[in-house]
Scaffold this motif. Sequence first.
Motif, short mmCIF file in Angstrom:
data_model
loop_
_atom_site.label_atom_id
_atom_site.label_comp_id
_atom_site.label_asym_id
_atom_site.label_seq_id
_atom_site.Cartn_x
_atom_site.Cartn_y
_atom_site.Cartn_z
N ALA A 1 0.82 -1.21 0.00
CA ALA A 1 0.00 0.00 0.00
C ALA A 1 0.86 1.26 0.00
N ARG A 2 1.94 1.24 0.76
CA ARG A 2 2.83 2.42 0.82
C ARG A 2 3.42 2.75 -0.53
N HIS A 3 3.57 1.73 -1.37
CA HIS A 3 4.22 1.93 -2.67
C HIS A 3 3.24 1.88 -3.83
N GLY A 4 1.94 1.91 -3.54
CA GLY A 4 0.93 1.98 -4.59
C GLY A 4 0.60 0.66 -5.25
N PHE A 5 0.87 -0.44 -4.59
CA PHE A 5 0.56 -1.77 -5.12
C PHE A 5 -0.49 -2.45 -4.26
N ALA A 6 -1.10 -3.46 -4.82
CA ALA A 6 -1.96 -4.37 -4.06
C ALA A 6 -1.21 -5.69 -3.93
N PRO A 7 -1.41 -6.44 -2.87
CA PRO A 7 -0.72 -7.72 -2.73
C PRO A 7 -0.97 -8.66 -3.91
N GLY B 1 8.02 -9.86 -15.47
CA GLY B 1 9.26 -10.56 -15.77
C GLY B 1 10.33 -10.43 -14.69
N TRP B 2 9.97 -9.82 -13.56
CA TRP B 2 10.94 -9.58 -12.50
C TRP B 2 10.71 -10.53 -11.34
N ALA B 3 11.78 -11.01 -10.75
CA ALA B 3 11.69 -11.89 -9.58
C ALA B 3 12.87 -11.61 -8.66
N GLN B 4 12.61 -11.75 -7.37
CA GLN B 4 13.66 -11.56 -6.37
C GLN B 4 13.41 -12.55 -5.24
N LEU C 1 11.20 -2.34 -3.61
CA LEU C 1 10.13 -1.47 -4.11
C LEU C 1 10.60 -0.02 -4.13
N THR C 2 11.31 0.39 -3.09
CA THR C 2 11.83 1.76 -3.03
C THR C 2 12.77 2.04 -4.20
N CYS C 3 13.54 1.04 -4.56
CA CYS C 3 14.49 1.18 -5.69
C CYS C 3 13.82 0.94 -7.05
N ARG C 4 12.51 0.71 -7.02
CA ARG C 4 11.71 0.48 -8.24
C ARG C 4 12.10 -0.77 -8.99
N PHE C 5 12.55 -1.79 -8.27
CA PHE C 5 12.93 -3.06 -8.90
C PHE C 5 11.74 -3.70 -9.60
N PHE C 6 10.57 -3.64 -9.04
CA PHE C 6 9.40 -4.33 -9.56
C PHE C 6 8.54 -3.47 -10.50
N LYS C 7 8.95 -2.26 -10.83
CA LYS C 7 8.10 -1.41 -11.68
C LYS C 7 8.33 -1.63 -13.13
#
Length: 82
Positions: free
Chosen positions: A24-30, A56-59, A76-82
């Motif tokens: 929620a803090r980063h604008g996503f839903a689970p 296409g991203w995984a961590q 998420l802060t580093c925008r890895f999943f965007k």
Amino acid sequence: MENTPLRYTDLPIGDRAAFELVCARHGFAPSHFDISACPDPGDAAHERLVTVRRGGWAQSYHDHHGQWVRQFESDLTCRFFK
């Protein structure tokens, strides 16, 4: 433990609450993420390895008393999943 697909609703209640808050803090839903878990054979001190995927991203993160959620938020802060 074999590789078991999980949704955020399958997580322990503390991890689930933290995961929902971080999303929620980063604008996503689970539901924007796919989560799977498996034992971490390389590190007996950790309960399991949690893998989070989006598109296409995984961590993968070590699950040691919920610490994986902090690492996930950092990504998420580093925008890895965007």
